[in-house]
Design an enzyme around this catalytic site. Structure first.
Site, mmCIF file in Angstrom:
data_model
loop_
_atom_site.group_PDB
_atom_site.id
_atom_site.type_symbol
_atom_site.label_atom_id
_atom_site.label_comp_id
_atom_site.label_asym_id
_atom_site.label_seq_id
_atom_site.Cartn_x
_atom_site.Cartn_y
_atom_site.Cartn_z
ATOM 1 N N SER A 125 75.006 40.303 69.208
ATOM 2 C CA SER A 125 74.300 39.202 69.570
ATOM 3 C C SER A 125 75.003 37.959 69.292
ATOM 4 O O SER A 125 75.984 37.917 68.310
ATOM 5 C CB SER A 125 72.832 39.252 68.782
ATOM 6 O OG SER A 125 72.398 37.843 68.785
ATOM 7 N N TYR A 150 67.227 39.306 60.885
ATOM 8 C CA TYR A 150 67.488 40.010 62.224
ATOM 9 C C TYR A 150 69.017 39.724 62.533
ATOM 10 O O TYR A 150 69.747 40.596 62.743
ATOM 11 C CB TYR A 150 66.674 39.655 63.333
ATOM 12 C CG TYR A 150 67.269 39.855 64.649
ATOM 13 C CD1 TYR A 150 67.258 41.125 65.149
ATOM 14 C CD2 TYR A 150 68.093 38.768 65.288
ATOM 15 C CE1 TYR A 150 67.847 41.134 66.532
ATOM 16 C CE2 TYR A 150 69.017 38.978 66.592
ATOM 17 C CZ TYR A 150 68.929 40.399 66.957
ATOM 18 O OH TYR A 150 69.255 40.501 67.999
ATOM 19 N N LYS A 154 72.864 41.899 62.868
ATOM 20 C CA LYS A 154 73.948 42.219 63.745
ATOM 21 C C LYS A 154 75.156 41.799 63.227
ATOM 22 O O LYS A 154 76.006 42.432 63.405
ATOM 23 C CB LYS A 154 73.387 41.195 64.734
ATOM 24 C CG LYS A 154 72.186 41.771 65.621
ATOM 25 C CD LYS A 154 72.485 43.104 66.372
ATOM 26 C CE LYS A 154 71.140 43.554 67.020
ATOM 27 N NZ LYS A 154 71.473 45.126 67.355
HETATM 28 N N1 UFG Z 1 61.245 28.515 72.969
HETATM 29 C C1 UFG Z 1 60.103 27.415 72.940
HETATM 30 N N2 UFG Z 1 59.094 27.801 73.104
HETATM 31 C C2 UFG Z 1 58.732 29.359 73.058
HETATM 32 C C3 UFG Z 1 59.664 30.259 72.970
HETATM 33 C C4 UFG Z 1 61.030 29.606 72.880
HETATM 34 O O1 UFG Z 1 60.215 26.334 73.426
HETATM 35 O O2 UFG Z 1 57.316 29.621 72.849
HETATM 36 C C5 UFG Z 1 62.791 27.899 72.903
HETATM 37 C C6 UFG Z 1 63.409 28.090 71.560
HETATM 38 O O3 UFG Z 1 63.007 26.909 70.858
HETATM 39 C C7 UFG Z 1 64.782 27.929 71.950
HETATM 40 C C8 UFG Z 1 64.682 28.685 73.297
HETATM 41 O O4 UFG Z 1 63.190 28.560 73.831
HETATM 42 O O5 UFG Z 1 65.254 26.843 72.185
HETATM 43 C C9 UFG Z 1 64.852 30.234 73.301
HETATM 44 O O6 UFG Z 1 64.314 30.650 72.366
HETATM 45 P P1 UFG Z 1 64.165 32.377 72.528
HETATM 46 O O7 UFG Z 1 63.016 32.825 71.611
HETATM 47 O O8 UFG Z 1 63.815 32.865 73.953
HETATM 48 O O9 UFG Z 1 65.681 32.884 72.006
HETATM 49 P P2 UFG Z 1 66.607 32.587 70.913
HETATM 50 O O10 UFG Z 1 67.595 31.706 71.176
HETATM 51 O O11 UFG Z 1 65.787 31.886 69.665
HETATM 52 O O12 UFG Z 1 67.083 33.983 70.330
HETATM 53 C C10 UFG Z 1 67.649 34.549 71.203
HETATM 54 C C11 UFG Z 1 67.384 36.186 70.973
HETATM 55 C C12 UFG Z 1 67.754 36.791 69.558
HETATM 56 C C13 UFG Z 1 69.224 36.236 69.103
HETATM 57 C C14 UFG Z 1 69.376 34.758 69.377
HETATM 58 C C15 UFG Z 1 70.587 34.265 68.961
HETATM 59 O O13 UFG Z 1 65.967 36.517 71.190
HETATM 60 O O14 UFG Z 1 67.593 38.051 69.510
HETATM 61 O O15 UFG Z 1 68.993 34.532 70.646
HETATM 62 O O16 UFG Z 1 70.762 33.107 69.001
HETATM 63 F F1 UFG Z 1 69.327 36.523 67.978
#
Ligand code: UFG
Length: 337
Positions: A125, A150, A154
């Site tokens: 990841s 998590y 990785k």
């Molecule tokens: N977000 C919102 N509202 C929500 C959910 C997410 O605004 O309800 C925003 C988050 O703050 C972030 C973006 O959308 O800015 C993406 O969030 P995600 O949770 O979809 O994804 P992440 O980037 O946090 O996480 C992903 C993967 C993980 C990995 C990570 C590495 O889900 O498995 O990227 O950066 F580890």
């Protein structure tokens, strides 16, 4: 026909990879205990592949059960997906994450050596980059400590693999560092099936559009980005799936290779909402909330090495992914009626 063991093959990225493997003439054998998936996905896979895969319901942390699979079958390669994947949950139950993700990986690596499997593909990841100084990251960008258990699984997973490869091992490993996989198979037969309230942006958007959630909360609009919301590299899950086929076909003198699997383009949360509205014709209800702990501001992939060396690039854009995710959500809503 080349036989491939796919741990976690009933999961989100795993199931899409099964379809790509079958399309490219591989015979996948899935091991999955369905704790984070469902029969719906296996049914979808059966329809999409005309049953050209085998499913064995075991927990890969059960080493004896796993080794029995190797006693009974021969494999040309292993693709290892099976792992917990929720950043937030991993902070609440860290031991479960370390146990499941690291013991599972070590069992599979041990099997690789013991049964002389020539190739191993690991689901890594972009979390291993932490909050990088340069927003566009290369495979050579120094790793940083992740923000969550998590992420550490990785990060540690890659470290374990690197250490295993310090001694000459008889197999080739390819680590694929996924950015943000989204979307679903265009048929609508398989897609992401989050258990409970989704953590990730895309399933939250589609569940809000389907009326399951009242509104989306955008986690912060005071980040140093053009519209104040975080930027990620969203990549269609079918493109991510295709990268695994590429990895199986990839040969190298180098026993350990690492590739970024993204589009090379960053998209903000507000842009994602705007694109979703365009493809769905809806006006998604959202509120601006406070920042979510552990979120990084901005990250996107440099994919020149994956393009040049693995021969892989993302073919689908974010709008296609949003359209496919919405199609999947609508089908799910219909089947639950
Ligand atoms: N977000 C919102 N509202 C929500 C959910 C997410 O605004 O309800 C925003 C988050 O703050 C972030 C973006 O959308 O800015 C993406 O969030 P995600 O949770 O979809 O994804 P992440 O980037 O946090 O996480 C992903 C993967 C993980 C990995 C990570 C590495 O889900 O498995 O990227 O950066 F580890």
């Amino acid at each position: 026909m080349k036989q491939v063991l796919v741990t976690g093959g009933a999961g989100y990225i795993g199931s899409h990879t099964i379809v790509s493997l079958v399309e490219q003439g591989f015979y996948p054998i899935i091991v999955d205990d369905l704790r984070n998936s469902s029969r719906v996905i296996l049914d979808g896979l059966a329809e999409l592949t005309v049953d050209r895969f085998l499913f064995i319901p075991i927990d890969i942390c059960d080493k004896e059960a796993l080794f029995r699979v190797f006693d009974d079958h021969t494999f040309d390669a292993i693709i290892h997906f099976a792992a917990y994947k929720s950043v937030g949950e991993s902070c609440e139950v860290p031991l479960q994450y370390y146990q499941n993700n690291l013991i599972g990986l070590m069992n599979v690596l041990e099997a690789c050596s013991r049964y002389s499997i020539p190739k191993f593909v690991f689901s890594s990841s972009c979390t291993v980059y932490g909050e990088p100084d340069q927003k566009q990251v290369y495979e050579t960008t120094p790793k940083r400590l992740p923000e969550s258990p998590y992420g550490f699984t990785k990060w540690m997973g890659e470290q374990i693999i690197e250490d295993v490869h310090r001694n000459s091992v008889p197999f080739q490993t390819i680590c694929l560092r996924y950015f943000n996989p989204i979307g679903a198979h265009p048929s609508g037969l398989i897609g992401e099936l989050p258990v409970g309230i989704p953590n990730n942006l895309l399933p939250y958007i589609t569940q809000t559009a389907a009326g399951i959630r009242s509104h989306l909360t955008v986690f912060g609009n005071d980040y140093p980005t053009p519209d104040g919301t975080c930027i990620r590299d969203y990549v269609h899950v079918n493109d991510v799936a295709d990268a695994h086929v590429r990895a199986l076909l990839f040969t190298s003198e180098n026993p350990l290779s690492v590739f970024n699997i993204g589009t090379g383009k960053g998209t903000s949360v507000l842009e994602m909402i705007q694109y979703f509205n365009e493809v769905s014709g809806m006006d998604l209800p959202y509120h601006i909330g406070s920042r979510r702990a552990g979120d990084i501001t901005e990250i996107f992939a440099n994919v020149s090495y994956s393009n040049a060396t693995l021969g892989w690039r993302a073919k689908r854009n974010v709008k296609e992914a949003l359209n496919d995710a919405w199609n999947w959500e609508k089908r799910q809503a219909k089947s639950n009626d």
